[in-house]
Design a protein around this motif. Structure first.
Motif, PDB file in Angstrom:
ATOM      1  N   ASN A  61       0.832  -1.210   0.000  1.00  0.00           N
ATOM      2  CA  ASN A  61       0.000   0.000   0.000  1.00  0.00           C
ATOM      3  C   ASN A  61       0.861   1.252   0.000  1.00  0.00           C
ATOM      4  OD1 ASN A  61      -2.571  -1.390   0.233  1.00  0.00           O
ATOM      5  ND2 ASN A  61      -1.951  -1.856   2.332  1.00  0.00           N
ATOM      6  N   LEU A  62       0.306   2.312  -0.593  1.00  0.00           N
ATOM      7  CA  LEU A  62       1.011   3.585  -0.655  1.00  0.00           C
ATOM      8  C   LEU A  62       0.447   4.536   0.399  1.00  0.00           C
ATOM      9  CD1 LEU A  62       1.919   5.468  -3.930  1.00  0.00           C
ATOM     10  CD2 LEU A  62       1.021   6.704  -1.963  1.00  0.00           C
ATOM     11  N   TYR A  63       1.363   5.140   1.154  1.00  0.00           N
ATOM     12  CA  TYR A  63       0.964   6.110   2.170  1.00  0.00           C
ATOM     13  C   TYR A  63       1.715   7.402   1.920  1.00  0.00           C
ATOM     14  CZ  TYR A  63      -0.818   1.900   4.312  1.00  0.00           C
ATOM     15  OH  TYR A  63      -1.487   0.723   4.522  1.00  0.00           O
ATOM     16  N   ARG A  64       1.043   8.522   2.208  1.00  0.00           N
ATOM     17  CA  ARG A  64       1.641   9.823   1.959  1.00  0.00           C
ATOM     18  C   ARG A  64       1.820  10.584   3.264  1.00  0.00           C
ATOM     19  NH1 ARG A  64      -1.647  13.051  -2.340  1.00  0.00           N
ATOM     20  NH2 ARG A  64      -2.936  13.381  -0.491  1.00  0.00           N
ATOM     21  N   ALA A  96       8.917  -1.049   1.320  1.00  0.00           N
ATOM     22  CA  ALA A  96       9.492  -1.548   0.066  1.00  0.00           C
ATOM     23  C   ALA A  96      10.242  -0.445  -0.667  1.00  0.00           C
ATOM     24  CB  ALA A  96       8.395  -2.116  -0.836  1.00  0.00           C
ATOM     25  N   ALA A  97       9.760   0.786  -0.542  1.00  0.00           N
ATOM     26  CA  ALA A  97      10.408   1.938  -1.173  1.00  0.00           C
ATOM     27  C   ALA A  97       9.819   3.201  -0.567  1.00  0.00           C
ATOM     28  CB  ALA A  97      10.194   1.938  -2.685  1.00  0.00           C
ATOM     29  N   LEU A  98      10.618   4.261  -0.583  1.00  0.00           N
ATOM     30  CA  LEU A  98      10.153   5.548  -0.059  1.00  0.00           C
ATOM     31  C   LEU A  98      10.644   6.649  -0.985  1.00  0.00           C
ATOM     32  CD1 LEU A  98      10.037   6.861   3.551  1.00  0.00           C
ATOM     33  CD2 LEU A  98      11.313   8.187   1.854  1.00  0.00           C
ATOM     34  N   ALA A  99       9.760   7.600  -1.291  1.00  0.00           N
ATOM     35  CA  ALA A  99      10.126   8.741  -2.123  1.00  0.00           C
ATOM     36  C   ALA A  99       9.946  10.025  -1.331  1.00  0.00           C
ATOM     37  CB  ALA A  99       9.251   8.792  -3.379  1.00  0.00           C
ATOM     38  N   LEU A 100      10.770  11.010  -1.616  1.00  0.00           N
ATOM     39  CA  LEU A 100      10.538  12.308  -1.016  1.00  0.00           C
ATOM     40  C   LEU A 100      10.928  13.429  -1.960  1.00  0.00           C
ATOM     41  CD1 LEU A 100      13.095  13.526   1.596  1.00  0.00           C
ATOM     42  CD2 LEU A 100      13.541  11.534   0.191  1.00  0.00           C
ATOM     43  N   THR A 101      10.256  14.564  -1.751  1.00  0.00           N
ATOM     44  CA  THR A 101      10.541  15.738  -2.554  1.00  0.00           C
ATOM     45  C   THR A 101      10.549  16.968  -1.671  1.00  0.00           C
ATOM     46  OG1 THR A 101       9.882  17.064  -4.475  1.00  0.00           O
ATOM     47  CG2 THR A 101       8.096  16.100  -3.153  1.00  0.00           C
ATOM     48  N   THR A 102      11.477  17.865  -1.949  1.00  0.00           N
ATOM     49  CA  THR A 102      11.566  19.096  -1.169  1.00  0.00           C
ATOM     50  C   THR A 102      11.178  20.311  -1.992  1.00  0.00           C
ATOM     51  OG1 THR A 102      13.901  19.327  -1.707  1.00  0.00           O
ATOM     52  CG2 THR A 102      13.371  18.182   0.343  1.00  0.00           C
TER      53      THR A 102
END
Ligand SMILES: [Zn+2]
Length: 160
Positions: A61-64, A96-102
């Protein structure tokens, strides 16, 4: 340092050298990046104006999450932990993976786009050495950003 690249549907990514990040969930990478960019708009950062968005894939599942600042500065929470804790509250346990943006602008130095030390330790609690962390390079280009492994971000991490 040599480097390799990953091409997904619309983007090219730079894979940092060292302990290679897992790419087994790469079909989800663009969705994670776009979710992080989207949720960044909800960040509450009236004191720093440093808006951050994060999306994490946990147990399918994707969480924000976004950063939420507070007038009592120490009560502030980062976007990454915000996203991870949402996943934990929903029953997730494995990242499983994590993305981030600034931010949407490109050209920001890498050290201003990576997770802080506290978030690295929280990621480590629920991730493996090769768990990929996707670091947005900025919007408006086909180059998406860097993919690094947890091992690269936090070697010698504390674990019981
Ligand atoms: Zn942080």
């Amino acid at each position: 340092m040599s480097a390799s690249t990953l091409t997904t549907q619309n983007f090219t990514w730079h894979i940092a050298s060292g302990l290679a990040p897992s790419l087994r969930d790469s079909s989800q990478f663009e969705g994670l990046l776009l979710a992080a960019r989207d949720v960044r708009r909800n960040a509450y950062a009236p004191y720093s104006n440093f808006l951050v968005g994060s999306a994490v894939l946990m147990d399918g599942n994707l969480y924000r999450g976004c950063n939420v600042e507070n007038a009592s500065y120490g009560a502030t929470i980062c976007a990454e932990r915000s996203a991870i804790f949402a996943g934990i509250a929903d029953g997730g346990r494995s990242i499983a993976a994590l993305a981030l943006t600034t931010g949407p602008q490109s050209g920001t130095p890498i050290n201003q786009r990576t997770p802080c030390g506290i978030c690295r330790q929280v990621i480590a609690e629920f991730a493996e050495a090769d768990t990929p962390i996707l670091i947005d390079a900025g919007e408006g280009a086909s180059y998406a950003g860097e993919i690094v492994s947890l091992e690269q971000l936090l070697p010698w991490r504390f674990k019981l």
